[in-house]
Design a protein around this motif. Structure first.
Motif, PDB file in Angstrom:
ATOM      1  N   TRP A   9       0.831  -1.213   0.000  1.00  0.00           N
ATOM      2  CA  TRP A   9       0.000   0.000   0.000  1.00  0.00           C
ATOM      3  C   TRP A   9       0.858   1.252   0.000  1.00  0.00           C
ATOM      4  N   PHE A  10       1.881   1.253   0.825  1.00  0.00           N
ATOM      5  CA  PHE A  10       2.746   2.422   0.901  1.00  0.00           C
ATOM      6  C   PHE A  10       3.461   2.655  -0.428  1.00  0.00           C
ATOM      7  N   GLY A  11       3.911   1.584  -1.056  1.00  0.00           N
ATOM      8  CA  GLY A  11       4.551   1.702  -2.368  1.00  0.00           C
ATOM      9  C   GLY A  11       3.606   2.231  -3.425  1.00  0.00           C
ATOM     10  N   THR A  12       2.364   1.767  -3.398  1.00  0.00           N
ATOM     11  CA  THR A  12       1.369   2.236  -4.366  1.00  0.00           C
ATOM     12  C   THR A  12       1.075   3.717  -4.174  1.00  0.00           C
ATOM     13  N   VAL A  13       0.887   4.116  -2.937  1.00  0.00           N
ATOM     14  CA  VAL A  13       0.626   5.531  -2.650  1.00  0.00           C
ATOM     15  C   VAL A  13       1.824   6.386  -3.064  1.00  0.00           C
ATOM     16  N   SER A  14       3.018   5.904  -2.775  1.00  0.00           N
ATOM     17  CA  SER A  14       4.222   6.639  -3.143  1.00  0.00           C
ATOM     18  C   SER A  14       4.339   6.775  -4.660  1.00  0.00           C
ATOM     19  N   LEU A  15       4.039   5.710  -5.387  1.00  0.00           N
ATOM     20  CA  LEU A  15       4.087   5.752  -6.851  1.00  0.00           C
ATOM     21  C   LEU A  15       3.092   6.771  -7.397  1.00  0.00           C
ATOM     22  N   LEU A  16       1.864   6.734  -6.900  1.00  0.00           N
ATOM     23  CA  LEU A  16       0.854   7.674  -7.377  1.00  0.00           C
ATOM     24  C   LEU A  16       1.208   9.114  -6.992  1.00  0.00           C
ATOM     25  N   ALA A  17       1.761   9.295  -5.801  1.00  0.00           N
ATOM     26  CA  ALA A  17       2.180  10.643  -5.395  1.00  0.00           C
ATOM     27  C   ALA A  17       3.291  11.147  -6.301  1.00  0.00           C
ATOM     28  N   ASP A  18       4.201  10.259  -6.684  1.00  0.00           N
ATOM     29  CA  ASP A  18       5.279  10.666  -7.590  1.00  0.00           C
ATOM     30  C   ASP A  18       4.741  11.066  -8.956  1.00  0.00           C
TER      31      ASP A  18
END
Length: 85
Positions: A9-18
């Protein structure tokens, strides 16, 4: 929440934020120039946005360590994304 689920989840959120962050950074200069801003104004606005994003990152990390709550990290990501100029 298990550790692997949190990491995903954290990786997905980080990817979308990027995606949002890098997309906004690429249009900041042309947008401000179309509004009549000088190179100095573009630099100051971009620098202020970068400073705000880094500052919020630096604050949210120790806060998450002290509280031992991963939810604090999510707030840090939201703050970083909201700091995009």
């Amino acid at each position: 929440m298990g550790p692997w689920r949190f990491v995903l989840w954290f990786g997905t959120v980080s990817l979308l934020a990027d995606f949002v962050y890098e997309g906004a950074r690429s249009v900041t200069g042309p947008l401000l120039a179309s509004l009549g801003a000088s190179a100095l104004v573009v630099g100051v606005v971009t620098g202020a946005g970068e400073t705000a994003a880094l500052g919020l990152r630096l604050l949210s990390g120790p806060l998450a360590d002290r509280t031992r709550r991963s939810g604090t990290l999510w707030h840090g990501c939201a703050w970083r994304t909201s700091a995009v100029p």
